[in-house]
Design a protein around this motif. Sequence first.
Motif, PDB file in Angstrom:
ATOM      1  N   GLY A 292       3.104  16.054 -10.462  1.00 27.43           N
ATOM      2  CA  GLY A 292       2.623  16.689  -9.227  1.00 27.43           C
ATOM      3  C   GLY A 292       3.353  17.849  -8.883  1.00 27.43           C
ATOM      4  N   PRO A 293       3.073  18.548  -7.816  1.00 27.70           N
ATOM      5  CA  PRO A 293       3.816  19.855  -7.642  1.00 27.70           C
ATOM      6  C   PRO A 293       5.086  19.807  -7.225  1.00 27.70           C
ATOM      7  CG  PRO A 293       2.207  19.155  -5.840  1.00 27.70           C
ATOM      8  CD  PRO A 293       1.930  18.173  -6.853  1.00 27.70           C
ATOM      9  N   ASP A 294       5.444  18.756  -6.871  1.00 23.15           N
ATOM     10  CA  ASP A 294       6.971  18.404  -6.381  1.00 23.15           C
ATOM     11  C   ASP A 294       8.055  18.858  -7.575  1.00 23.15           C
ATOM     12  OD1 ASP A 294       6.524  17.878  -3.774  1.00 23.15           O
ATOM     13  OD2 ASP A 294       7.345  15.716  -3.787  1.00 23.15           O
TER      14      ASP A 294
ATOM     15  N   VAL B 141       7.614   8.164   4.083  1.00 25.54           N
ATOM     16  CA  VAL B 141       8.140   9.367   3.227  1.00 25.54           C
ATOM     17  C   VAL B 141       8.999   8.963   2.071  1.00 25.54           C
ATOM     18  CG1 VAL B 141       9.859  11.332   3.776  1.00 25.54           C
ATOM     19  CG2 VAL B 141       8.325  10.499   5.742  1.00 25.54           C
ATOM     20  N   LEU B 142       9.828   8.090   2.210  1.00 25.01           N
ATOM     21  CA  LEU B 142      10.565   7.550   0.978  1.00 25.01           C
ATOM     22  C   LEU B 142       9.997   7.360   0.038  1.00 25.01           C
ATOM     23  CD1 LEU B 142      13.341   5.745   3.021  1.00 25.01           C
ATOM     24  CD2 LEU B 142      13.966   7.550   1.258  1.00 25.01           C
ATOM     25  N   CYS B 143       8.776   6.364   0.280  1.00 27.24           N
ATOM     26  CA  CYS B 143       7.814   5.755  -0.954  1.00 27.24           C
ATOM     27  C   CYS B 143       6.937   7.113  -1.512  1.00 27.24           C
ATOM     28  CB  CYS B 143       6.897   4.994  -0.323  1.00 27.24           C
ATOM     29  SG  CYS B 143       7.714   3.501  -0.087  1.00 27.24           S
ATOM     30  N   ALA B 144       6.467   7.893  -0.586  1.00 26.04           N
ATOM     31  CA  ALA B 144       5.647   9.104  -1.081  1.00 26.04           C
ATOM     32  C   ALA B 144       6.802   9.987  -2.047  1.00 26.04           C
ATOM     33  CB  ALA B 144       5.236   9.796  -0.091  1.00 26.04           C
ATOM     34  N   GLU B 145       7.750  10.086  -1.678  1.00 24.08           N
ATOM     35  CA  GLU B 145       8.898  10.913  -2.463  1.00 24.08           C
ATOM     36  C   GLU B 145       9.065  10.322  -3.916  1.00 24.08           C
ATOM     37  OE1 GLU B 145      11.866  13.065   0.820  1.00 24.08           O
ATOM     38  OE2 GLU B 145      12.304  10.981   0.122  1.00 24.08           O
TER      39      GLU B 145
ATOM     40  N   ASP C 294       0.865  -1.059  -0.016  1.00 22.37           N
ATOM     41  CA  ASP C 294      -0.008  -0.007   0.192  1.00 22.37           C
ATOM     42  C   ASP C 294       1.005   1.060   0.063  1.00 22.37           C
ATOM     43  OD1 ASP C 294      -2.078  -1.447  -0.115  1.00 22.37           O
ATOM     44  OD2 ASP C 294      -2.768  -1.186   1.992  1.00 22.37           O
ATOM     45  N   LEU C 295       2.122   1.046   0.294  1.00 21.78           N
ATOM     46  CA  LEU C 295       2.960   2.153   0.161  1.00 21.78           C
ATOM     47  C   LEU C 295       3.266   2.609  -1.165  1.00 21.78           C
ATOM     48  CD1 LEU C 295       5.784   1.033   2.769  1.00 21.78           C
ATOM     49  CD2 LEU C 295       4.206   3.109   2.967  1.00 21.78           C
ATOM     50  N   LEU C 296       2.992   1.947  -2.140  1.00 25.27           N
ATOM     51  CA  LEU C 296       3.443   2.205  -3.545  1.00 25.27           C
ATOM     52  C   LEU C 296       2.162   2.018  -4.474  1.00 25.27           C
ATOM     53  CD1 LEU C 296       6.527   0.164  -3.720  1.00 25.27           C
ATOM     54  CD2 LEU C 296       6.402   2.799  -3.559  1.00 25.27           C
ATOM     55  N   PRO C 297       1.004   3.007  -4.248  1.00 25.44           N
ATOM     56  CA  PRO C 297      -0.246   2.551  -4.863  1.00 25.44           C
ATOM     57  C   PRO C 297       0.092   2.947  -6.397  1.00 25.44           C
ATOM     58  CG  PRO C 297      -0.209   4.596  -3.711  1.00 25.44           C
ATOM     59  CD  PRO C 297       0.793   4.010  -3.111  1.00 25.44           C
ATOM     60  N   LEU C 298       0.998   3.830  -6.909  1.00 24.43           N
ATOM     61  CA  LEU C 298       0.873   4.409  -8.157  1.00 24.43           C
ATOM     62  C   LEU C 298       1.958   3.447  -8.839  1.00 24.43           C
ATOM     63  CD1 LEU C 298       1.286   8.072  -7.688  1.00 24.43           C
ATOM     64  CD2 LEU C 298      -0.496   6.828  -8.309  1.00 24.43           C
ATOM     65  N   THR C 299       2.979   2.714  -8.190  1.00 26.03           N
ATOM     66  CA  THR C 299       3.738   1.481  -8.867  1.00 26.03           C
ATOM     67  C   THR C 299       2.685   0.504  -9.026  1.00 26.03           C
ATOM     68  OG1 THR C 299       5.688   2.366  -7.599  1.00 26.03           O
ATOM     69  CG2 THR C 299       5.587   0.026  -8.579  1.00 26.03           C
TER      70      THR C 299
ATOM     71  N   GLY D  54      15.643  19.510  -7.864  1.00 30.38           N
ATOM     72  CA  GLY D  54      16.105  18.766  -7.038  1.00 30.38           C
ATOM     73  C   GLY D  54      15.574  17.745  -6.305  1.00 30.38           C
ATOM     74  N   THR D  55      14.061  17.710  -6.602  1.00 31.59           N
ATOM     75  CA  THR D  55      13.135  16.841  -6.017  1.00 31.59           C
ATOM     76  C   THR D  55      13.453  15.371  -6.963  1.00 31.59           C
ATOM     77  OG1 THR D  55      11.269  17.580  -7.102  1.00 31.59           O
ATOM     78  CG2 THR D  55      11.575  18.415  -4.956  1.00 31.59           C
ATOM     79  N   PHE D  56      12.992  14.239  -6.414  1.00 33.44           N
ATOM     80  CA  PHE D  56      13.009  13.139  -7.263  1.00 33.44           C
ATOM     81  C   PHE D  56      11.842  13.246  -8.634  1.00 33.44           C
ATOM     82  CE2 PHE D  56      11.650   8.670  -8.095  1.00 33.44           C
ATOM     83  CZ  PHE D  56      12.870   8.168  -8.414  1.00 33.44           C
ATOM     84  N   ALA D  57      10.963  13.962  -8.110  1.00 32.39           N
ATOM     85  CA  ALA D  57       9.952  14.198  -9.241  1.00 32.39           C
ATOM     86  C   ALA D  57      10.374  14.982 -10.449  1.00 32.39           C
ATOM     87  CB  ALA D  57       8.627  14.587  -8.728  1.00 32.39           C
ATOM     88  N   TYR D  58      11.018  16.013  -9.839  1.00 31.98           N
ATOM     89  CA  TYR D  58      11.662  16.995 -10.974  1.00 31.98           C
ATOM     90  C   TYR D  58      12.867  16.435 -11.773  1.00 31.98           C
ATOM     91  CZ  TYR D  58      14.814  20.880 -12.541  1.00 31.98           C
ATOM     92  OH  TYR D  58      15.654  21.550 -13.105  1.00 31.98           O
ATOM     93  N   ASN D  59      13.816  15.374 -11.189  1.00 30.21           N
ATOM     94  CA  ASN D  59      14.778  14.761 -11.687  1.00 30.21           C
ATOM     95  C   ASN D  59      14.066  13.681 -12.851  1.00 30.21           C
ATOM     96  OD1 ASN D  59      16.651  16.068 -10.448  1.00 30.21           O
ATOM     97  ND2 ASN D  59      16.944  14.531  -9.001  1.00 30.21           N
ATOM     98  N   CYS D  60      12.802  13.196 -12.295  1.00 29.84           N
ATOM     99  CA  CYS D  60      12.244  12.235 -13.363  1.00 29.84           C
ATOM    100  C   CYS D  60      11.780  12.951 -14.400  1.00 29.84           C
ATOM    101  CB  CYS D  60      10.931  11.439 -12.414  1.00 29.84           C
ATOM    102  SG  CYS D  60      11.713  10.246 -11.362  1.00 29.84           S
ATOM    103  N   LEU D  61      11.196  14.017 -14.148  1.00 29.86           N
ATOM    104  CA  LEU D  61      10.733  14.891 -15.395  1.00 29.86           C
ATOM    105  C   LEU D  61      12.016  15.200 -16.306  1.00 29.86           C
ATOM    106  CD1 LEU D  61       8.577  16.473 -17.023  1.00 29.86           C
ATOM    107  CD2 LEU D  61       8.819  18.197 -15.282  1.00 29.86           C
TER     108      LEU D  61
END
Lengths: 488, 516
Positions: B338-340, B384-388, B162-167, B345-352
């Motif tokens: 997402g807004p991140d 926290v890690l999973c949400a990030e 349940d920590l990784l619903p999007l995965t 420097g955020t993980f989401a930014y790096n993914c983008l």
Amino acid sequence: MTRTGLQIPPTRNVRPYSTRRHLLWVSALLVSLVLVLLPWVFKLNGKPHADWQQFLGRFHPLAVHLPIGLLVLLPLLEAAGAVRPALREAAGFVLALTFAACLGTLALGYLLAYGSGDIGPTVTRHMWGGIGLSIVVLLCLLVRPAWASGATAPSSLQRLYPVLLTSALLLLVWTAHQGGSLTHGNNYLTEYMPALVKSVFALGNWRASAPPPGSVYADQIYSIIEHNCVTCHGDGKVEAGLRLNSYEQMMKGGHDGPVILPGMPDQSILIERVTLPADDKHFMPAGRSPLTSQQVALLRAWIAQGASPTAITLAGFALPVARKEKPIQPVGDYSGLMGEIRAMQTGQKAKLVPVSSKPSDGLVLNTIDVAPSFGDQQLVAFEKFAPYIVEAELGHTAITDASFQSLSTFKNLRALHLESTAINGSGLAKLSGLSQLTYLNLSDTKVTAAAVAPLSKMKNIVDLYTFNTPAQKQDAATDTPSTPARTQ
Amino acid sequence: MKQHPYCSDCEQELDVMNLPLPAGLKREWAALQTRRNFLSRSGNVLGWAALASLMGDRVLTGAAHAAAKTVAPGPSADTLKLPQFAPKAKRAIYLFMSGGPPQIDMLDYKPKLAALYDTDIPASVRGNQQLTGMTAGQARFPIAPSHWAFKQYGQSGTWISDLLPLTGKMADDLTFIKSTNTEAINHEPAIMLMNTGNMNPGKPCLGAWLAYGLGSMNDNLPTFVVLQTKVNPKENNQPVSSRLWSSGFLSSEYAGVGLRSGGDPVLFLSDPNGVDREVRRKMLDAVEEINRQTLQDIGDPETNARISQYEMAYRMQTSVPELVDLSKEPQSTWDLYGPDARQPGTFAYNCLLARRMAERNVRFVQVYKRGWDVHTDVTGTLPVLCAETDRGCYAMVTDLKRRGLLEDTLVIWAGEFGRTVYSQGGLSRENYGRDHHPRCFTTWMAGGGVRPGITYGETDDFSYNVVKDPVDVRDFNATILHCLGIEHDKLTFNFQGLDQKLTGPTPASVVQGLLA
């Protein structure tokens, strides 16, 4: 050297109708009779026999190359003998050797078939080919002295030798092909044959026996079986009386009874055999690498869920979308054009990059370095290399719909990237002649649903991307759960 | 050295040629012996070819590069004959979860553990394994079942926490490997092994091998880019260093280029006040002239690397600002990531950013996310890690897929090892810790070359030992190379008398079961 050929000194007084010669003909007849009767004395009844027979028999594929080599050498010696008589003298010895090797190989081959209990039309054809070949070689042996001795022999016998030798060679090719089909499978030679050649030989439907696609059996199970089992358990070769190349035959089973018990994978012999340790005597596929655990799991699940020939899903398995992976169509060799290609690149700054080290894999047109200045004119310049270009990366370039005219000449194109360009799709219909095209990326363009519509007629396009265009499907809109805009 | 005739203490002169050394090493030594040899090496075609690959055709066209006119034009892929076969993936994105994500809480579902809460792990399972110093002294090894529930996702029915619903949502696009295993039990050797195929530093990493073997597809951006995610001080961040993206014994131009996670992505990239492009170009031309002179005199191939890096930096002055300019991204991007993702420097930014680099044909992007070293307080830090990371991973794979890029991009998600089933430190219903566990960990791949929607390999009921289809680090890397059209045995570089390769001298094999 000015030696005139065909002056072979008569070393011996040849008397074709002597008693000795009669004796030879009679014994040859006897040997032929023995060979022809062999299959009736030791019947190939599909049952394996002694292990020692198999042990010896397995040297057949090795030994078989000796008579082949000798037989191929013969016509060369005979022809060269016209210039160098010594070679033609050697030919007589080589012919005798060929016959001896034929007999030995035939014996080994028979031991192999008899010992392992192999039967099937290909086995039978191969066997008769081998027997026939041995007899023809024997006949060659008998008539050759007459031919070699020149004019003293009756003319009919004299002419017989070249005819026999030619037929021996033709028979050799056919028999060898049958043997090759046994070890490598029936479609070994034709599988990767270019479509053009295939159509010439009318081989387009060599997989006619394959079940119609769409079911788990056809798309998954059959392909596992086809690649791992049917070489030995198919039409050509029916080991242990088992044929796996059709659903009905597979369910019928072999000498040991049914191999698949629907609903009972653990009792099914098929699963038992493929899960044995590789060094077990009964391990299958014998002598090959074991099935992967994923393949075994798939077989097991399919049997557990009823072994249906028509089911289209399998609980617990996400089956890959039955995607017909077309074998890559080889393109011509562009190596000769490398100089021109380099010069072209220097002018255009767009690159033609080899897909791989094999030239037949084609070239990729890479424009990313000069994308903003790469327009319709620049593309026209690459038309010269169109037959070799299998992928065109035109994303982010300045091309317009006018480019579809150029692109229609890229007949070997498999993937076309047009994302983030100014096209509106009005020229898309011009792509209809690109029969190899499977991937078309129109993301981030102005294409509309109406412009994309003609593409639905192109059955070869498997991956069409229209993300962020007016043509995009509605469900791919917003929020996290946006579904991919991949339309099939 | 001549000995005096009366000297009885005869000391043999040291002759390398007579030492018991491999022949290759002696050849290397001999080649370095004479100045003439050394200088002739400076004309080494390979060095030039490698340079040409990074600089593309500019070498031939740039009027200023008079000296370069003699350079053989072939890119390195030409000389190396790579890829050996038509590859399924042209580029790769590696999401590296540094620290060792706990597979039991995320991807390796072990329902039977619940009943075994706080019982000791059977000795037969642990065997005689040597533990880390952090738990070796523990009196007990109590089983800590996952705090989180698991659900089945997709057609494949993959169990995911349940920590990784999007995965979970993209489970049918992923290829899970539950049987990845490594030989190293501590961070530095393990992370080196994953990245370079060797526990000791000094070997080139995967990205450097790819840059060397396949060359660049975009002259204006580095072939291999490293993005580090900003650290979250609440997490247990193990250091990552440039050793991990080093080119080892390969020329340093194949090393990963790190983009900074905050402020300017590349420092001092923009021209200082008063220096315009023209002046900069002239300055670089002059420097290059001097460098070429140095190269002629000394013949150090590193000078070549330096020349090409200056040129690359010059081109990056325009390409990098364009790369990181997200103003033209459509709203759907922000909805997805997402807004991140707006925060550099955020993980989401790096993914983008990784997706944008894939669009621009950057060969290899490696995104590092630190903080997975959850020795204590799993229930506090893991969410926290999973949400990030969960959303970034999902967004990137989905974005690549909808833009048609997943077809020929291989995405890899992996850490350096897994974590133990038994609790490190105290175990309660609310909290526990997990120590390093090398014997099994879960990784996933997606995209070009791998089969979607499958789970490969199995672990025992304790997620302790692999029971089916083990995939060790060598096989893992061999499979990645295969997806990119490289036979791992054929991409070699002779150094120290050995044909060095990413998978090392121990036999490795491509995991056929993972391939599409």
